[in-house]
Scaffold this motif. Structure first.
Motif, PDB file in Angstrom:
ATOM      1  N   VAL A 136      11.038   2.052  -3.972  1.00 29.08           N
ATOM      2  CA  VAL A 136      10.554   3.336  -5.448  1.00 29.08           C
ATOM      3  C   VAL A 136      11.363   3.957  -5.707  1.00 29.08           C
ATOM      4  O   VAL A 136      12.041   4.130  -7.455  1.00 29.08           O
ATOM      5  CB  VAL A 136       9.469   3.695  -4.732  1.00 29.08           C
ATOM      6  N   VAL A 137      12.408   4.243  -4.555  1.00 32.41           N
ATOM      7  CA  VAL A 137      13.942   5.161  -5.799  1.00 32.41           C
ATOM      8  C   VAL A 137      14.494   4.157  -5.939  1.00 32.41           C
ATOM      9  O   VAL A 137      14.870   4.972  -7.192  1.00 32.41           O
ATOM     10  CB  VAL A 137      14.466   6.478  -4.712  1.00 32.41           C
ATOM     11  N   ASP A 172       0.864  -1.579   0.005  1.00 29.98           N
ATOM     12  CA  ASP A 172       0.419  -0.351  -0.421  1.00 29.98           C
ATOM     13  C   ASP A 172       1.134   1.735  -0.275  1.00 29.98           C
ATOM     14  O   ASP A 172       0.879   2.162  -0.666  1.00 29.98           O
ATOM     15  CB  ASP A 172      -0.850  -0.149   1.170  1.00 29.98           C
ATOM     16  N   ILE A 173       1.832   1.356   0.506  1.00 31.82           N
ATOM     17  CA  ILE A 173       2.854   2.418   0.829  1.00 31.82           C
ATOM     18  C   ILE A 173       3.115   2.368  -1.170  1.00 31.82           C
ATOM     19  O   ILE A 173       3.316   3.506  -1.038  1.00 31.82           O
ATOM     20  CB  ILE A 173       3.944   2.189   1.937  1.00 31.82           C
ATOM     21  N   VAL A 174       3.992   1.200  -0.950  1.00 32.34           N
ATOM     22  CA  VAL A 174       4.546   1.822  -2.485  1.00 32.34           C
ATOM     23  C   VAL A 174       3.891   2.323  -3.269  1.00 32.34           C
ATOM     24  O   VAL A 174       4.385   2.868  -4.382  1.00 32.34           O
ATOM     25  CB  VAL A 174       5.034  -0.012  -2.948  1.00 32.34           C
ATOM     26  N   GLU A 175       2.129   2.162  -3.941  1.00 30.94           N
ATOM     27  CA  GLU A 175       1.747   2.223  -3.674  1.00 30.94           C
ATOM     28  C   GLU A 175       1.411   3.245  -3.830  1.00 30.94           C
ATOM     29  O   GLU A 175       1.566   4.810  -4.946  1.00 30.94           O
ATOM     30  CB  GLU A 175       0.220   1.245  -4.406  1.00 30.94           C
ATOM     31  N   ALA A 176       1.235   4.395  -2.774  1.00 25.63           N
ATOM     32  CA  ALA A 176       0.918   5.410  -2.314  1.00 25.63           C
ATOM     33  C   ALA A 176       1.790   6.214  -3.129  1.00 25.63           C
ATOM     34  O   ALA A 176       2.362   7.716  -3.786  1.00 25.63           O
ATOM     35  CB  ALA A 176       0.580   5.685  -1.310  1.00 25.63           C
ATOM     36  N   GLY A 232      15.508   6.374  -9.291  1.00 27.09           N
ATOM     37  CA  GLY A 232      16.384   7.524  -8.978  1.00 27.09           C
ATOM     38  C   GLY A 232      16.329   9.049  -8.797  1.00 27.09           C
ATOM     39  O   GLY A 232      16.918   9.750  -8.897  1.00 27.09           O
ATOM     40  N   ASP A 233      14.544   8.972  -8.311  1.00 28.25           N
ATOM     41  CA  ASP A 233      14.330  10.252  -7.736  1.00 28.25           C
ATOM     42  C   ASP A 233      15.404  10.791  -6.256  1.00 28.25           C
ATOM     43  O   ASP A 233      15.717   9.570  -5.052  1.00 28.25           O
ATOM     44  CB  ASP A 233      13.350   9.686  -6.735  1.00 28.25           C
ATOM     45  N   VAL A 293      21.498  14.934   9.029  1.00 26.82           N
ATOM     46  CA  VAL A 293      20.369  14.669   8.285  1.00 26.82           C
ATOM     47  C   VAL A 293      20.926  12.779   8.151  1.00 26.82           C
ATOM     48  O   VAL A 293      22.491  12.566   8.765  1.00 26.82           O
ATOM     49  CB  VAL A 293      20.489  15.482   6.976  1.00 26.82           C
ATOM     50  N   ALA A 294      20.563  12.259   7.966  1.00 23.17           N
ATOM     51  CA  ALA A 294      21.096  10.862   7.311  1.00 23.17           C
ATOM     52  C   ALA A 294      20.573  10.759   6.090  1.00 23.17           C
ATOM     53  O   ALA A 294      19.416  10.770   5.833  1.00 23.17           O
ATOM     54  CB  ALA A 294      20.263   9.791   8.124  1.00 23.17           C
ATOM     55  N   ALA A 295      21.202   9.777   5.686  1.00 23.12           N
ATOM     56  CA  ALA A 295      20.638   9.880   4.014  1.00 23.12           C
ATOM     57  C   ALA A 295      21.467   8.227   3.558  1.00 23.12           C
ATOM     58  O   ALA A 295      22.190   7.950   3.759  1.00 23.12           O
ATOM     59  CB  ALA A 295      21.997  11.168   2.757  1.00 23.12           C
ATOM     60  N   TRP A 296      20.284   8.123   2.204  1.00 22.51           N
ATOM     61  CA  TRP A 296      21.115   6.322   1.929  1.00 22.51           C
ATOM     62  C   TRP A 296      20.485   6.550   0.537  1.00 22.51           C
ATOM     63  O   TRP A 296      19.871   6.986  -0.175  1.00 22.51           O
ATOM     64  CB  TRP A 296      19.796   5.216   2.196  1.00 22.51           C
ATOM     65  N   GLY A 297      21.840   5.842  -0.137  1.00 26.65           N
ATOM     66  CA  GLY A 297      21.315   6.048  -2.013  1.00 26.65           C
ATOM     67  C   GLY A 297      22.781   6.427  -2.622  1.00 26.65           C
ATOM     68  O   GLY A 297      23.980   7.103  -1.762  1.00 26.65           O
ATOM     69  N   LYS A 298      22.236   6.741  -3.728  1.00 26.94           N
ATOM     70  CA  LYS A 298      23.289   7.207  -4.567  1.00 26.94           C
ATOM     71  C   LYS A 298      24.484   8.956  -4.782  1.00 26.94           C
ATOM     72  O   LYS A 298      25.190   8.824  -4.433  1.00 26.94           O
ATOM     73  CB  LYS A 298      23.214   7.198  -5.803  1.00 26.94           C
TER      74      LYS A 298
END
Length: 260
Positions: A50-51, A8-12, A21-22, A125-130
């Protein structure tokens, strides 16, 4: 109350416009969604799904209790004990120091596998990803929200802001507009935090822009009146997704016209 599951979260998230990629700054209130099967973990896993690997997620992980009692953050302590707090508050440790009122999602996210937390002792802040390393590195004590700060870098990257069940008073990106705008009441203040320096805990003073964010909800209402903000519901919570550059640029203009 309907049970919200990860799908449900993914869909929203996809419905509100979040894409693979966002690069996105997320402000979330888990309790506003309702009953979430898996809690904060489900929200984070949905965001990552999603990202994707080319995307980046950032969240505020502020520990603003690590500020001087004079600022009012230790309202439950007697003023006679303020010096005790200054002498004994634990030094910031990005692996250990908990968040303060950032919510269950951000609290879990700060130590999520692969997440990197910035070094600011009170406004991290914390960040995950590219782009996680780029966003979180060199978070200067005095440059909390300005050019070259995590939210300044998010602006450079053309990032987005996602609000999950929270209003614009939680929208940290507007602080970049505080820095850029010129208004009569603008001034710097001296803050203090417990940090480790050369292996020793010290109570360090640093100068930074004074901001309080009390007009951020008004800025948000005005922004939404003239800009596209994608909205949808997730359980009981409203999701709002916006372009961070559009928000910051609008907020600079609004502040210069309206703030005293």
């Amino acid at each position: 109350m309907k049970t919200v599951i990860m799908s449900d979260i993914v869909e929203a998230l996809r419905k509100v416009g979040l894409q693979s990629g966002d690069t996105v700054m997320v402000h979330a209130s888990l309790s506003q969604i309702g009953y979430v099967c898996g809690g904060a973990q489900a929200v984070i896993e949905a965001l990552i799904e999603v990202v994707g690997d080319e995307g980046t997620i950032m969240m505020p992980t502020q520990s603003w209790k690590n500020l001087d009692p004079e600022t009012g953050v230790h309202w439950d302590a007697d003023e006679a004990d303020w010096d005790k707090i200054r002498e004994n508050w634990p030094a910031y440790d990005k692996a250990i120091t908990p968040t303060n009122t950032m919510g269950a999602v951000a609290e879990m996210f700060r130590s999520w596998p692969g997440a990197i937390r910035s070094d600011h002792p009170a406004r991290s802040v914390a960040a995950w990803g590219k782009h996680a390393k780029y966003l979180t590195e060199n978070h200067d004590l005095s440059n909390i929200f300005g050019e070259g700060s995590p939210i300044g870098k998010l602006y450079e990257l053309g990032g987005k802001v996602l609000l999950i069940g929270v209003d614009y008073d939680k929208n940290t990106s507007i602080h970049l507009a505080d820095v850029r705008a010129e208004y009569p009441g603008k001034y710097n203040c001296t803050e203090h935090s417990a940090v480790m320096e050369n292996g020793e805990r010290i109570w360090k003073a640093y100068e930074t822009l004074f901001v309080d964010g009390e007009d951020f909800v008004d800025i948000g209402k005005a922004f939404e009146a003239v800009n596209d903000v994608n909205k949808c519901m997730l359980g009981e919570a409203e999701l709002r997704l916006m372009n961070q550059r559009e928000l910051v640029d609008f907020a600079v203009s609004w502040i210069e016209k309206n703030r005293k």
